[in-house]
Design an enzyme around this catalytic site. Structure first.
Site, PDB file in Angstrom:
ATOM      1  N   HIS A  58       0.747  -1.497   0.192  1.00 63.08           N
ATOM      2  CA  HIS A  58       0.271  -0.269   0.077  1.00 63.08           C
ATOM      3  C   HIS A  58       0.683   1.397  -0.298  1.00 63.08           C
ATOM      4  O   HIS A  58       1.099   1.931   0.747  1.00 63.08           O
ATOM      5  CB  HIS A  58      -0.830   0.227   1.689  1.00 63.08           C
ATOM      6  CG  HIS A  58      -2.593   1.015   1.238  1.00 63.08           C
ATOM      7  ND1 HIS A  58      -3.246   0.312   1.499  1.00 63.08           N
ATOM      8  CD2 HIS A  58      -1.918   2.422   0.557  1.00 63.08           C
ATOM      9  CE1 HIS A  58      -4.119   1.539   1.495  1.00 63.08           C
ATOM     10  NE2 HIS A  58      -3.369   3.316   0.823  1.00 63.08           N
ATOM     11  N   HIS A  60       1.676   4.850  -1.893  1.00 61.13           N
ATOM     12  CA  HIS A  60       1.129   5.908  -2.723  1.00 61.13           C
ATOM     13  C   HIS A  60       2.729   6.558  -3.333  1.00 61.13           C
ATOM     14  O   HIS A  60       2.892   7.268  -2.508  1.00 61.13           O
ATOM     15  CB  HIS A  60       0.241   7.188  -1.989  1.00 61.13           C
ATOM     16  CG  HIS A  60      -0.912   6.487  -1.703  1.00 61.13           C
ATOM     17  ND1 HIS A  60      -2.470   6.650  -2.910  1.00 61.13           N
ATOM     18  CD2 HIS A  60      -0.955   6.659  -0.197  1.00 61.13           C
ATOM     19  CE1 HIS A  60      -3.256   6.107  -1.725  1.00 61.13           C
ATOM     20  NE2 HIS A  60      -3.039   5.958  -0.244  1.00 61.13           N
ATOM     21  N   ARG A  62       2.193   8.244  -6.562  1.00 61.29           N
ATOM     22  CA  ARG A  62       1.046   9.826  -7.280  1.00 61.29           C
ATOM     23  C   ARG A  62       2.087  10.656  -8.352  1.00 61.29           C
ATOM     24  O   ARG A  62       2.057  11.330  -8.810  1.00 61.29           O
ATOM     25  CB  ARG A  62       2.452  11.318  -6.297  1.00 61.29           C
ATOM     26  CG  ARG A  62       1.961  10.802  -4.405  1.00 61.29           C
ATOM     27  CD  ARG A  62       0.244  11.050  -4.140  1.00 61.29           C
ATOM     28  NE  ARG A  62       0.151  11.304  -2.821  1.00 61.29           N
ATOM     29  CZ  ARG A  62      -0.607  10.959  -1.883  1.00 61.29           C
ATOM     30  NH1 ARG A  62      -1.663  10.108  -2.859  1.00 61.29           N
ATOM     31  NH2 ARG A  62      -0.540  11.017  -0.522  1.00 61.29           N
ATOM     32  N   ASN A  92      -4.744   5.913  -7.255  1.00 69.46           N
ATOM     33  CA  ASN A  92      -5.855   7.278  -7.120  1.00 69.46           C
ATOM     34  C   ASN A  92      -4.740   7.989  -7.643  1.00 69.46           C
ATOM     35  O   ASN A  92      -4.322   9.150  -7.276  1.00 69.46           O
ATOM     36  CB  ASN A  92      -5.579   7.784  -6.066  1.00 69.46           C
ATOM     37  CG  ASN A  92      -4.825   7.478  -5.209  1.00 69.46           C
ATOM     38  OD1 ASN A  92      -3.551   7.049  -4.742  1.00 69.46           O
ATOM     39  ND2 ASN A  92      -5.404   7.930  -3.943  1.00 69.46           N
ATOM     40  N   HIS A 232      -5.778  -1.153   5.871  1.00 71.26           N
ATOM     41  CA  HIS A 232      -5.885   0.294   7.167  1.00 71.26           C
ATOM     42  C   HIS A 232      -5.967  -0.473   7.856  1.00 71.26           C
ATOM     43  O   HIS A 232      -6.999   0.609   8.376  1.00 71.26           O
ATOM     44  CB  HIS A 232      -5.566   1.497   6.777  1.00 71.26           C
ATOM     45  CG  HIS A 232      -5.853   1.930   6.010  1.00 71.26           C
ATOM     46  ND1 HIS A 232      -7.329   1.803   5.378  1.00 71.26           N
ATOM     47  CD2 HIS A 232      -5.678   2.555   4.264  1.00 71.26           C
ATOM     48  CE1 HIS A 232      -7.527   1.988   4.096  1.00 71.26           C
ATOM     49  NE2 HIS A 232      -6.751   2.585   3.809  1.00 71.26           N
ATOM     50  N   ASP A 305       0.524   2.888   3.332  1.00 70.49           N
ATOM     51  CA  ASP A 305      -0.287   3.473   3.026  1.00 70.49           C
ATOM     52  C   ASP A 305       0.918   5.438   2.824  1.00 70.49           C
ATOM     53  O   ASP A 305       0.264   6.420   3.607  1.00 70.49           O
ATOM     54  CB  ASP A 305      -1.382   3.919   4.459  1.00 70.49           C
ATOM     55  CG  ASP A 305      -2.178   4.873   3.687  1.00 70.49           C
ATOM     56  OD1 ASP A 305      -2.358   4.813   2.778  1.00 70.49           O
ATOM     57  OD2 ASP A 305      -3.278   5.239   4.313  1.00 70.49           O
ATOM     58  N   GLY A 324      -2.962  12.622   5.430  1.00 73.21           N
ATOM     59  CA  GLY A 324      -1.740  11.570   5.159  1.00 73.21           C
ATOM     60  C   GLY A 324      -0.866  11.575   5.932  1.00 73.21           C
ATOM     61  O   GLY A 324      -0.122  12.577   6.283  1.00 73.21           O
TER      62      GLY A 324
HETATM   63 ZN   LIG Z   1      -7.058   4.562   1.937  1.00 71.25          ZN
END
Ligand SMILES: [Zn+2]
Length: 447
Positions: A58, A60, A62, A92, A232, A305, A324
């Site tokens: 997990h 990110h 970007r 995302n 999470h 995360d 975040g």
């Molecule tokens: Zn999430």
């Protein structure tokens, strides 16, 4: 071009056994008492623990779209600094990773950077909008070979879409990773709902908003006979639901973040937006339940995360700040502090929850293998005795929104080897051009 070989001497394996490790020819060539290895770069690992390269389910990254927060290059550099050799990149981005083209681009950027395997996660719904299933099959069949699908950041709220997604991914052994958040129950929510949110006058984020979605989804997974992964997990009640589902034989796995294992909602009293995160920091009782669940296997893995944000998105009023925290660089030390130092997990357990199990859940080959002759040359060396204030110099990504800055944490990642090459050596992240050159010489980054 010759590929460099390494002789790591005197490392403690996760089992406690002491061994030398030789990396050569794109594999771990030998583990044991190795008197000499001509031409190899010797790395003294006396006092260090050798763990299989960490795998984050997990992250990110970007890019594309939010390069002011992070890029594939800077995010995987942060991974190397934290001992990770593979990251699953959340969907995302902008454009959203909801087509074969975008996931293939993501994987290519990872290969070009060379710091870690970048395994793209595909979106469940087009544009993360929750209205229409994305091209799951096309992403699975693409060169990126996507197996994990998630709308993370958003919950796949529509039960019919969730059901269809779970059914669809069975054909290629995929898994739906759900961000469990009932949207109506969390409208405008700012922190965990309870006595403290009342005191601080911040809109509450009830535990039931997470628990009710997990309960629904484990039942859907059972109904269609598919595989569900819960992102999470943050409450004691969620742990109870997952424990019940596993006892019933439902094919569900779950992750907990390092910050939910260590930090509590009390930190929100400072109104410091570094502590603002989704799902929110919870009560001490929740932290305790999450630790116990990781120890007894109800929660399968730790996932970071890692959520980079530029300074301007975090240095504002609490209400306006982005959710975040960055987490790749601090993950191993936080796991050490929260569940190893108190004896709940040993280093073999850490290798399982931060490497073998996430690789297995994500169906990622060449990662998460125990350190042994013939295994992929993915490993990290950790100094468990070091204890220091976590400072900016420990961050290797583009963003600095770490809740641990200024906090004393145990341990330190000393070196990381990916595809047989040192991406981090003696605490120093290696120059990106050299890492990339090695990755192309090694013919890819799958080891
Ligand atoms: Zn999430």
């Amino acid at each position: 071009m010759t590929v460099e070989s390494f002789l790591i001497t005197g490392a403690a394996l996760a089992t406690g056994e002491r061994a030398d490790i030789r990396l050569e020819g794109g594999i771990i060539a030998e583990v044991g008492l190795i008197p000499d290895a001509a031409g190899a770069t010797v790395v003294d690992a006396d006092g260090l623990i050798a763990l299989p390269g960490l795998v984050d389910l997990h992250t990110h990254l970007r890019e594309p779209g939010y390069e002011q927060s992070e890029t594939v290059l800077t995010g995987t550099r942060a991974a190397a600094a934290g001992g990770f050799t593979a990251v699953f990149a959340m969907a995302n981005t902008s454009p959203v990773a909801d087509t074969a083209g975008v996931v293939e681009q993501e994987a290519s950027l990872g290969l070009a950077a060379g710091f870690a395997t970048v395994q793209p996660i595909g979106a469940v719904t087009v544009g993360l909008k929750g209205e229409q299933l994305a091209e799951l099959g096309a992403m699975a069949r693409s060169r990126a070979a996507v197996r994990v699908f998630s709308d993370d950041g958003f919950c796949v709220f529509d039960p019919m879409l969730m059901r269809r997604a779970l059914e669809y991914v069975k054909a290629f052994d995929g898994v739906i990773a759900q961000h469990a958040q009932e949207p109506r129950l969390t409208q405008g929510a700012q922190m965990n709902e309870g006595a403290l949110s009342g005191e601080l006058g911040l809109a509450g984020w009830p535990a039931v908003a997470e628990e009710s979605i997990i309960a629904r989804d484990v039942l859907l997974a059972e109904h269609v006979g598919s595989r569900l992964h819960v992102c999470h997990v943050s409450t004691a009640g969620s742990v109870e639901v997952i424990r019940w589902a596993k006892a019933r034989g439902i094919d569900v796995t779950a992750e907990v973040t390092p910050h939910h294992l260590l930090l509590t909602e009390d930190l929100v009293s400072s109104y410091d937006p570094r502590y603002k995160v989704n799902p929110p920091l919870r009560r001490a009782e929740d932290v305790e339940a999450l630790r116990a669940a990781l120890a007894d296997g109800t929660i399968d893995i730790v996932a970071t995360d890692h959520a980079p944000h530029p300074v301007e998105a975090k240095q504002s009023e609490w209400d306006a700040a982005a959710n975040g925290m960055v987490g790749l660089e601090s993950a191993l030390s936080v796991v050490h502090a929260s569940v190893v130092a108190n004896g709940l997990l040993d280093w073999a357990d850490v290798a399982r929850v931060l490497s073998a199990a996430p690789a297995r859940i994500g169906r990622l080959r060449g990662q998460g293998e125990a350190i042994a002759a013939g295994a992929a040359p993915e490993l990290t060396l950790y100094d468990p005795s070091a204890s220091s204030e976590f400072g900016l110099e420990r961050l290797a990504g583009r963003s600095v929104n770490s809740p641990y800055l200024g906090r004393t944490l145990p341990g330190r990642v000393v070196s990381t080897f990916h595809a047989g090459y040192a991406t981090l050596l003696d605490g120093v992240v290696q120059p990106s051009d050299e890492v990339a050159r090695h990755a192309s010489a090694a013919g890819g980054d799958r080891g």
